[in-house]
Write an enzyme that holds these catalytic residues in place. Structure first.
Site, PDB file in Angstrom:
ATOM      1  CG  HIS A  30      -1.949  -1.031   1.287  1.00 59.09           C
ATOM      2  ND1 HIS A  30      -2.824  -1.290   0.257  1.00 59.09           N
ATOM      3  CD2 HIS A  30      -2.235  -1.940   2.263  1.00 59.09           C
ATOM      4  CE1 HIS A  30      -3.611  -2.310   0.595  1.00 59.09           C
ATOM      5  NE2 HIS A  30      -3.265  -2.727   1.809  1.00 59.09           N
TER       6      HIS A  30
HETATM    7  O1  VJV Z   1      -9.896   0.299   7.157  1.00 64.56           O
HETATM    8  C1  VJV Z   1      -8.935   0.997   7.433  1.00 64.56           C
HETATM    9  C2  VJV Z   1      -9.066   2.486   7.772  1.00 64.56           C
HETATM   10  C3  VJV Z   1      -9.824   2.848   8.920  1.00 64.56           C
HETATM   11  C4  VJV Z   1      -9.291   3.880   9.873  1.00 64.56           C
HETATM   12  C5  VJV Z   1      -8.495   3.227  10.992  1.00 64.56           C
HETATM   13  N1  VJV Z   1      -9.315   2.248  11.732  1.00 64.56           N
HETATM   14  C6  VJV Z   1      -8.515   1.608  12.773  1.00 64.56           C
HETATM   15  C7  VJV Z   1      -9.813   1.197  10.818  1.00 64.56           C
HETATM   16  C8  VJV Z   1     -10.647   1.848   9.698  1.00 64.56           C
HETATM   17  C9  VJV Z   1     -10.286   3.218   7.601  1.00 64.56           C
HETATM   18  N2  VJV Z   1      -7.692   0.489   7.472  1.00 64.56           N
HETATM   19  C10 VJV Z   1      -7.426  -0.910   7.254  1.00 64.56           C
HETATM   20  C11 VJV Z   1      -5.997  -1.078   6.760  1.00 64.56           C
HETATM   21  C12 VJV Z   1      -5.702  -2.475   6.340  1.00 64.56           C
HETATM   22  C13 VJV Z   1      -4.258  -2.615   5.904  1.00 64.56           C
HETATM   23  C14 VJV Z   1      -3.945  -3.967   5.315  1.00 64.56           C
HETATM   24  C15 VJV Z   1      -2.482  -4.111   4.973  1.00 64.56           C
HETATM   25  C16 VJV Z   1      -2.168  -5.278   4.059  1.00 64.56           C
HETATM   26  O2  VJV Z   1      -2.575  -6.490   4.641  1.00 64.56           O
HETATM   27  O3  VJV Z   1      -2.840  -5.196   2.825  1.00 64.56           O
HETATM   28  C17 VJV Z   1      -0.662  -5.347   3.715  1.00 64.56           C
HETATM   29  C18 VJV Z   1       0.260  -5.457   4.847  1.00 64.56           C
HETATM   30  C19 VJV Z   1      -7.647  -1.635   8.513  1.00 64.56           C
HETATM   31  N3  VJV Z   1      -8.342  -2.777   8.620  1.00 64.56           N
HETATM   32  C20 VJV Z   1      -8.302  -3.137   9.931  1.00 64.56           C
HETATM   33  C21 VJV Z   1      -7.587  -2.158  10.600  1.00 64.56           C
HETATM   34  N4  VJV Z   1      -7.193  -1.253   9.707  1.00 64.56           N
HETATM   35  C22 VJV Z   1      -7.282  -2.118  12.033  1.00 64.56           C
HETATM   36  C23 VJV Z   1      -6.277  -1.279  12.481  1.00 64.56           C
HETATM   37  C24 VJV Z   1      -5.978  -1.210  13.845  1.00 64.56           C
HETATM   38  C25 VJV Z   1      -6.688  -2.015  14.757  1.00 64.56           C
HETATM   39  C26 VJV Z   1      -7.702  -2.855  14.281  1.00 64.56           C
HETATM   40  C27 VJV Z   1      -7.989  -2.897  12.916  1.00 64.56           C
HETATM   41  C28 VJV Z   1      -4.969  -0.373  14.325  1.00 64.56           C
HETATM   42  C29 VJV Z   1      -4.696  -0.359  15.689  1.00 64.56           C
HETATM   43  C30 VJV Z   1      -5.413  -1.180  16.541  1.00 64.56           C
HETATM   44  N5  VJV Z   1      -6.386  -1.985  16.080  1.00 64.56           N
HETATM   45  C31 VJV Z   1      -5.120  -1.172  18.000  1.00 64.56           C
HETATM   46 ZN    ZN Z   2      -3.899  -7.258   3.333  1.00 67.62          ZN
END
Ligand code: VJV
Ligand code: ZN
Ligand code: CA
Length: 393
Positions: free
Chosen positions: A146
């Site tokens: 990403h």
């Molecule tokens: O969906 C999103 C963005 C948000 C804002 C941030 N919140 C936490 C979640 C919604 C819109 N981000 C995704 C990013 C996924 C990245 C995937 C990377 C790869 O696998 O493709 C390659 C290495 C997302 N999904 C889930 C989470 N973020 C998530 C983040 C956290 C969390 C739980 C879920 C960050 C911190 C903590 N918990 C404590």
């Molecule tokens: Zn992924």
């Protein structure tokens, strides 16, 4: 003690940097660098290390990172102070610089070292492919698809895949990038939007409003502006929840088979994000180790030089299972390894909570309902074939 022998007629190299695992995104952040340690120990406990060339790559230099990333972004990444307290989960911070410091891309201790090590692992793999010392180079510490040239995104800060492909392009006329992470490989796709020397193909869960990053629809095939040579060179396979091994393998082989026939790559980069497995903390698919690994087997069967990257994967024991199995596929010993995880290693502790005889191939997690109809998958294949009519090498 081991029945694993070196593959005949080709070389596999394993690029691993043990310092990466020491970095933490935060207590409850889904990205756990220690899944790399778990993978490495599983690989070693089967004796697979004896069948490969093992390298501990140096970190990428600032100049090497500059091949893709901007100076202002790198300078900020290299000097920004770590934040001891994670911010609120909703990323509510309008003044994030370069998207750094939110909950997805926190500023942790040693961040720049972690990023340059991930870059170093993938660049090392690319160099071994370029100088033909390796035919299959494995970089589980890479795959951070990403990251943009001037922005962090979705747990990714430095795009090690783009750096590796840029290195391959010095020796290879055409590189095919394949991405089986459950998320859209947007950073790699965007980096090569304007060239016909790289074709990208991502398979992912697609739901623009509810699933990250929201891009990668069937019709997104690269900017079709005036004389863009890169038009039609971005292939996207958007999917719904719960896709199974059988459907995925069929789709993967029809799509990749056609792409290889038309685009005729001279090298392949395969991002093997393990968040497309069933039971993943973030993912939505129903793939088993066999289904995920079948993609690696198929690509290997094409007989082209290739780099295998890691990526996502948020249920660490399953990540280690899939990546150890795929390391076996690369070596060609997947039929000869004991399905019961070996006893004599520390990490067996991690699996003991599952059962007394934890299996390598049987992953943990409830199956999800399959929301992919055969009709829809047919349409996807049809569209991909139409796109490829514009491509003639
Ligand atoms: O969906 C999103 C963005 C948000 C804002 C941030 N919140 C936490 C979640 C919604 C819109 N981000 C995704 C990013 C996924 C990245 C995937 C990377 C790869 O696998 O493709 C390659 C290495 C997302 N999904 C889930 C989470 N973020 C998530 C983040 C956290 C969390 C739980 C879920 C960050 C911190 C903590 N918990 C404590
Ligand atoms: Zn992924
Ligand atoms: Ca993907």
């Amino acid at each position: 003690i081991s029945n694993i022998t070196r593959p005949k007629g080709y070389n596999v190299s394993f690029h691993y940097q043990p310092e990466m695992e020491k970095h933490h995104f935060g207590q409850t952040h889904p990205m756990k660098p220690w899944r790399l340690t778990l993978t490495k120990s599983l690989v070693m406990s089967y004796g697979m290390n004896f069948a490969m060339d093992n390298y501990t790559p140096r970190a990428a230099t600032y100049e090497e990172l500059r091949d893709f990333h901007t100076q202002d972004y790198l300078d900020f990444l290299a000097t920004v102070a770590p934040e001891p307290v994670p911010r609120d989960l909703d990323n509510h911070n309008p003044d994030l610089k370069f998207n750094l410091g939110g909950s997805d891309c926190p500023l942790f201790e040693g961040l720049f070292d972690y990023c340059s090590m991930s870059g170093g692992v993938s660049l090392d793999a690319a160099r071994k492919i370029c100088n033909k010392e390796s035919d299959i180079a494995i970089a589980w510490g890479g795959g951070l698809h990403h990251a943009k040239k001037s922005e962090a995104s979705g747990f990714c800060y430095i795009n090690d895949i783009v750096l590796a492909i840029l290195q391959l392009l010095r020796h290879h006329p055409r590189v095919l990038y394949i991405d089986i992470d459950v998320h859209h490989g947007d950073g790699v796709e965007e980096a090569f939007f304007s060239t016909d020397r790289v074709m990208t193909c991502s398979f992912h869960k697609y739901d623009p409003l509810n699933f990250f990053p929201g891009t990668g629809g069937l019709d997104d095939n690269g900017p079709k502006n005036e004389h863009n040579p890169g038009a039609h060179h971005a292939i996207n396979v958007p999917l719904n929840d719960g896709i199974t091994d059988e459907q995925y393998a069929w789709l993967f082989q029809s799509v990749i088979g056609k792409i290889v026939e038309k685009f005729r790559p001279t090298a392949i980069c395969l991002q093997c994000g393990a968040d497309s497995l069933a039971g993943d903390r973030i993912g939505r698919f129903n793939l088993q180790v066999q289904g995920h690994g079948a993609c690696v087997e198929y690509v290997k069967g094409l007989g082209l030089p290739m780099i295998i990257f890691g990526g996502g994967g948020y249920t660490p024991r399953n990540v280690a299972r899939a990546w150890a199995y795929e390391t076996a596929v690369a070596i060609g010993c997947q039929g000869r390894i004991d399905p019961v995880i070996p006893q004599h290693t520390v990490w067996r502790e991690h699996f003991r909570q599952e059962s007394l005889l934890p299996s390598l191939e049987q992953i943990v997690g409830e199956p999800r309902q399959n929301r992919n109809t055969q009709k829809r998958l047919q349409d996807v294949i049809q569209h991909v074939h139409e796109q490829l009519r514009f491509v003639n090498q």
